[in-house]
Design a protein around this motif. Structure first.
Motif, PDB file in Angstrom:
ATOM      1  N   UNK A  64       6.466  12.000  16.397  1.00 19.91           N
ATOM      2  CA  UNK A  64       5.698  11.739  15.172  1.00 19.91           C
ATOM      3  C   UNK A  64       6.621  11.311  14.041  1.00 19.91           C
ATOM      4  N   UNK A  65       7.776  11.936  13.946  1.00 17.29           N
ATOM      5  CA  UNK A  65       8.751  11.540  12.932  1.00 17.29           C
ATOM      6  C   UNK A  65       9.165  10.091  13.105  1.00 17.29           C
ATOM      7  N   UNK A  66       9.394   9.679  14.343  1.00 18.80           N
ATOM      8  CA  UNK A  66       9.785   8.288  14.611  1.00 18.80           C
ATOM      9  C   UNK A  66       8.666   7.318  14.252  1.00 18.80           C
ATOM     10  N   UNK A  72       7.156   3.565   7.588  1.00 20.63           N
ATOM     11  CA  UNK A  72       7.778   3.779   6.279  1.00 20.63           C
ATOM     12  C   UNK A  72       7.124   4.914   5.491  1.00 20.63           C
ATOM     13  N   UNK A  73       6.508   5.839   6.222  1.00 15.21           N
ATOM     14  CA  UNK A  73       5.982   7.077   5.634  1.00 15.21           C
ATOM     15  C   UNK A  73       7.115   8.104   5.683  1.00 15.21           C
ATOM     16  N   UNK A  77       7.680  11.555   7.776  1.00 13.48           N
ATOM     17  CA  UNK A  77       8.721  11.545   8.809  1.00 13.48           C
ATOM     18  C   UNK A  77       9.681  12.709   8.603  1.00 13.48           C
ATOM     19  N   UNK A  78      10.064  12.938   7.355  1.00 14.35           N
ATOM     20  CA  UNK A  78      10.981  14.027   7.044  1.00 14.35           C
ATOM     21  C   UNK A  78      10.376  15.369   7.448  1.00 14.35           C
ATOM     22  N   UNK A  79       9.101  15.578   7.181  1.00 18.35           N
ATOM     23  CA  UNK A  79       8.445  16.838   7.553  1.00 18.35           C
ATOM     24  C   UNK A  79       8.414  17.002   9.069  1.00 18.35           C
ATOM     25  N   UNK A 111      18.351   8.713   3.790  1.00 15.89           N
ATOM     26  CA  UNK A 111      18.948   7.484   3.262  1.00 15.89           C
ATOM     27  C   UNK A 111      17.873   6.604   2.628  1.00 15.89           C
ATOM     28  N   UNK A 112      16.740   6.484   3.289  1.00 19.67           N
ATOM     29  CA  UNK A 112      15.640   5.678   2.756  1.00 19.67           C
ATOM     30  C   UNK A 112      15.062   6.277   1.481  1.00 19.67           C
TER      31      UNK A 112
END
Length: 133
Positions: A64-66, A72-73, A77-79, A111-112
């Motif tokens: 799901x993170x990928x 670009x969410x 992605x971080x969560x 980074x993003x």
């Protein structure tokens, strides 16, 4: 194949959910991130409802993170990467490949999100850990 597995085994079967997850991997590779997230949402709900399946849940959250990263969410992605990383650390260890994959995902996300200090610190820690081998 998924519909055949669903018909023959039932949609409440781990093999069916694994087929969904494998299909989601294909969607991620072909950049069909929304379709992947739909399948991964079903898989996540399934594994959350079972005890002793945190390893499967961690792999779903990593995917799901990928997918979120591809869309670009970055906050989502971080969560997902963070939850996956926590599960991998609790079940296995920070040396597990899934843990490191989540860590690399977090570095990319940070980074993003212009969290460059956090990303650099994470990258340094990963490199230090890899040098121990």
């Amino acid at each position: 194949a998924i519909s055949i597995i669903g018909l023959n085994l039932g949609e409440n079967n781990p093999q069916y959910v694994q087929a969904l997850t494998e299909n989601a991997k294909l969607h991620i590779r072909t950049q069909k991130f929304d379709q992947a997230l739909t399948l991964l949402g079903i898989a996540e709900d399934f594994w959350k409802s079972r005890s002793g399946t945190d390893g499967y849940l961690a792999s779903v959250l990593l995917l799901k993170g990928k997918a979120h990263y591809g869309l670009k969410n970055y906050t989502q992605a971080e969560m997902s990467f963070t939850k996956a990383q926590e599960l991998y650390a609790n079940i296995f260890s920070p040396k597990h490949p899934g843990y490191l994959d989540a860590e690399m995902g977090l570095i990319k996300v940070q980074t993003q999100l212009s969290k460059n200090k956090e990303a650099f610190d994470r990258l340094s820690a990963v490199l230090d850990q890899r040098l121990l081998y």
